[in-house]
Design a protein around this motif. Sequence first.
Motif, mmCIF file in Angstrom:
data_model
loop_
_atom_site.group_PDB
_atom_site.id
_atom_site.type_symbol
_atom_site.label_atom_id
_atom_site.label_comp_id
_atom_site.label_asym_id
_atom_site.label_seq_id
_atom_site.Cartn_x
_atom_site.Cartn_y
_atom_site.Cartn_z
ATOM 1 N N GLY A 102 -123.309 54.877 -7.508
ATOM 2 C CA GLY A 102 -123.660 55.569 -8.741
ATOM 3 C C GLY A 102 -123.988 54.680 -9.914
ATOM 4 O O GLY A 102 -124.021 55.145 -11.050
ATOM 5 N N VAL A 103 -124.248 53.390 -9.694
ATOM 6 C CA VAL A 103 -124.584 52.460 -10.769
ATOM 7 C C VAL A 103 -125.891 51.779 -10.400
ATOM 8 O O VAL A 103 -126.057 51.293 -9.270
ATOM 9 C CB VAL A 103 -123.474 51.406 -10.981
ATOM 10 C CG1 VAL A 103 -123.903 50.394 -12.019
ATOM 11 C CG2 VAL A 103 -122.175 52.086 -11.415
ATOM 12 N N SER A 104 -126.821 51.736 -11.328
ATOM 13 C CA SER A 104 -128.133 51.141 -11.046
ATOM 14 C C SER A 104 -128.307 49.756 -11.650
ATOM 15 O O SER A 104 -129.208 49.020 -11.241
ATOM 16 C CB SER A 104 -129.254 52.055 -11.578
ATOM 17 O OG SER A 104 -129.119 52.254 -12.980
ATOM 18 N N VAL A 105 -127.465 49.397 -12.618
ATOM 19 C CA VAL A 105 -127.574 48.100 -13.276
ATOM 20 C C VAL A 105 -126.252 47.367 -13.137
ATOM 21 O O VAL A 105 -125.189 47.915 -13.458
ATOM 22 C CB VAL A 105 -127.927 48.255 -14.773
ATOM 23 C CG1 VAL A 105 -128.021 46.889 -15.441
ATOM 24 C CG2 VAL A 105 -129.240 49.010 -14.927
ATOM 25 N N GLY A 106 -126.317 46.127 -12.675
ATOM 26 C CA GLY A 106 -125.112 45.339 -12.497
ATOM 27 C C GLY A 106 -125.247 44.439 -11.287
ATOM 28 O O GLY A 106 -126.078 44.673 -10.388
ATOM 29 N N TRP A 147 -108.730 54.057 -3.814
ATOM 30 C CA TRP A 147 -108.859 54.827 -5.047
ATOM 31 C C TRP A 147 -110.267 55.384 -5.251
ATOM 32 O O TRP A 147 -110.465 56.310 -6.045
ATOM 33 C CB TRP A 147 -108.496 53.947 -6.250
ATOM 34 C CG TRP A 147 -107.037 53.713 -6.419
ATOM 35 C CD1 TRP A 147 -106.308 52.662 -5.932
ATOM 36 C CD2 TRP A 147 -106.117 54.534 -7.145
ATOM 37 N NE1 TRP A 147 -104.997 52.783 -6.299
ATOM 38 C CE2 TRP A 147 -104.846 53.922 -7.050
ATOM 39 C CE3 TRP A 147 -106.238 55.722 -7.863
ATOM 40 C CZ2 TRP A 147 -103.715 54.455 -7.643
ATOM 41 C CZ3 TRP A 147 -105.107 56.254 -8.457
ATOM 42 C CH2 TRP A 147 -103.873 55.639 -8.345
ATOM 43 N N VAL A 148 -111.252 54.811 -4.564
ATOM 44 C CA VAL A 148 -112.651 55.167 -4.839
ATOM 45 C C VAL A 148 -112.928 56.656 -4.667
ATOM 46 O O VAL A 148 -113.540 57.286 -5.552
ATOM 47 C CB VAL A 148 -113.596 54.313 -3.969
ATOM 48 C CG1 VAL A 148 -115.024 54.812 -4.067
ATOM 49 C CG2 VAL A 148 -113.522 52.848 -4.391
ATOM 50 N N ALA A 165 -115.836 54.857 -14.286
ATOM 51 C CA ALA A 165 -115.168 54.690 -12.998
ATOM 52 C C ALA A 165 -114.996 53.206 -12.662
ATOM 53 O O ALA A 165 -113.932 52.776 -12.185
ATOM 54 C CB ALA A 165 -115.953 55.395 -11.900
ATOM 55 N N THR A 166 -116.037 52.406 -12.905
ATOM 56 C CA THR A 166 -115.958 50.973 -12.619
ATOM 57 C C THR A 166 -114.904 50.302 -13.486
ATOM 58 O O THR A 166 -114.103 49.489 -12.997
ATOM 59 C CB THR A 166 -117.330 50.318 -12.849
ATOM 60 O OG1 THR A 166 -118.315 50.967 -12.050
ATOM 61 C CG2 THR A 166 -117.288 48.846 -12.492
ATOM 62 N N ILE A 167 -114.872 50.619 -14.758
ATOM 63 C CA ILE A 167 -113.887 50.028 -15.665
ATOM 64 C C ILE A 167 -112.472 50.443 -15.261
ATOM 65 O O ILE A 167 -111.533 49.636 -15.311
ATOM 66 C CB ILE A 167 -114.203 50.442 -17.113
ATOM 67 C CG1 ILE A 167 -115.490 49.753 -17.577
ATOM 68 C CG2 ILE A 167 -113.046 50.091 -18.052
ATOM 69 C CD1 ILE A 167 -115.997 50.249 -18.917
ATOM 70 N N PHE A 168 -112.294 51.701 -14.849
ATOM 71 C CA PHE A 168 -110.974 52.160 -14.412
ATOM 72 C C PHE A 168 -110.502 51.369 -13.197
ATOM 73 O O PHE A 168 -109.347 50.919 -13.140
ATOM 74 C CB PHE A 168 -111.013 53.651 -14.082
ATOM 75 C CG PHE A 168 -109.719 54.168 -13.510
ATOM 76 C CD1 PHE A 168 -108.664 54.509 -14.340
ATOM 77 C CD2 PHE A 168 -109.559 54.301 -12.132
ATOM 78 C CE1 PHE A 168 -107.471 54.976 -13.810
ATOM 79 C CE2 PHE A 168 -108.374 54.766 -11.599
ATOM 80 C CZ PHE A 168 -107.322 55.106 -12.443
ATOM 81 N N LEU A 169 -111.368 51.175 -12.206
ATOM 82 C CA LEU A 169 -110.983 50.423 -11.015
ATOM 83 C C LEU A 169 -110.651 48.976 -11.355
ATOM 84 O O LEU A 169 -109.703 48.397 -10.806
ATOM 85 C CB LEU A 169 -112.108 50.482 -9.979
ATOM 86 C CG LEU A 169 -112.349 51.839 -9.313
ATOM 87 C CD1 LEU A 169 -113.604 51.792 -8.449
ATOM 88 C CD2 LEU A 169 -111.151 52.261 -8.480
ATOM 89 N N ILE A 170 -111.418 48.383 -12.266
ATOM 90 C CA ILE A 170 -111.153 47.000 -12.679
ATOM 91 C C ILE A 170 -109.812 46.907 -13.396
ATOM 92 O O ILE A 170 -108.984 46.031 -13.098
ATOM 93 C CB ILE A 170 -112.292 46.489 -13.574
ATOM 94 C CG1 ILE A 170 -113.571 46.312 -12.760
ATOM 95 C CG2 ILE A 170 -111.903 45.180 -14.249
ATOM 96 C CD1 ILE A 170 -114.790 45.992 -13.600
ATOM 97 N N ALA A 171 -109.568 47.809 -14.345
ATOM 98 C CA ALA A 171 -108.312 47.779 -15.096
ATOM 99 C C ALA A 171 -107.117 48.020 -14.181
ATOM 100 O O ALA A 171 -106.076 47.354 -14.297
ATOM 101 C CB ALA A 171 -108.351 48.819 -16.212
#
Length: 295
Positions: free
Chosen positions: A241-245, A150-151, A164-170
Amino acid sequence: MTQATVTDLAPDASAAAPPRRRPRPLARHSALNRVLLGSIVPILFLVVWQVGREQAWEIPVVGIRMGFLPSPADVVASLWDYAFGGVHDDAFSGDLWINLGTSSLRVLVGFVIASTIAVPLGILMGRYYTMDALFDPFINLFRPIPATAWVPLVGLLIGWGDQATIFLIALSAFFPIVLGAISGSKEVPPRLIEAGRMLGARRWEVLAQVVVPASAPAVVNGMRVGLGIAWVVLVLGEGVGVSVGLGANIILARDVVRTDMVVVGMMVVGVAGFLSDRILMGAFQLFTRGRPLIK
């Protein structure tokens, strides 16, 4: 000799047999014994890790070269620096809490979205033929598709970042939760349904007051699996595309060849997943007021 005589001469089996002993109830192990037993495997793991690194073992078949692993002491020092700083004083120092909080929020939002949709849908699919016929082919068509597939599409449609991260998790957490709800709803004993109807309960009352509580163990198990998958997919979603986490830190540590920080990130994700599972179970126990619905 007649049959009656032989029977009379035969020893009395009931008299000769020793009295049956009642099975003893299983003794409950103390919390200390459980902690001691639970520490054996981690200690052995650390010993194998340290010795394998010093001896530069190479595990056959999988080809793991343990000589490239950081030592357990280095990992502990990096974990301390990641949480409080003062050891390495680099880009990772003291960033644990902000990264943990950001990642936990993403997991929470994605998990809540998945549960809000999957639980009622699964219960309805388990009880009503029309709902099952409508959604079962659709769910089983998309369920085998891994999150990695899906990515690229998510990147094109949504972009990269929190959404995008929340969508993949859900999306990833949705399938085990809905399957657990379907299974639990289908396995509700028919006598409970009949008893509710005999007492004058309407269809929606039977669904809410009989089916949902009886389905709770299966629903909770599905949610626990979904929550675990949510933490797995988190690293994938935060990898671009995410810098914090936590996932972003793991990818950064890989890029700068900090194997100690990669292991630290893995440990933090594992502990966070374990604690979130305990919190989920505790919340359901509190919600059900300690009733034996959840094992």
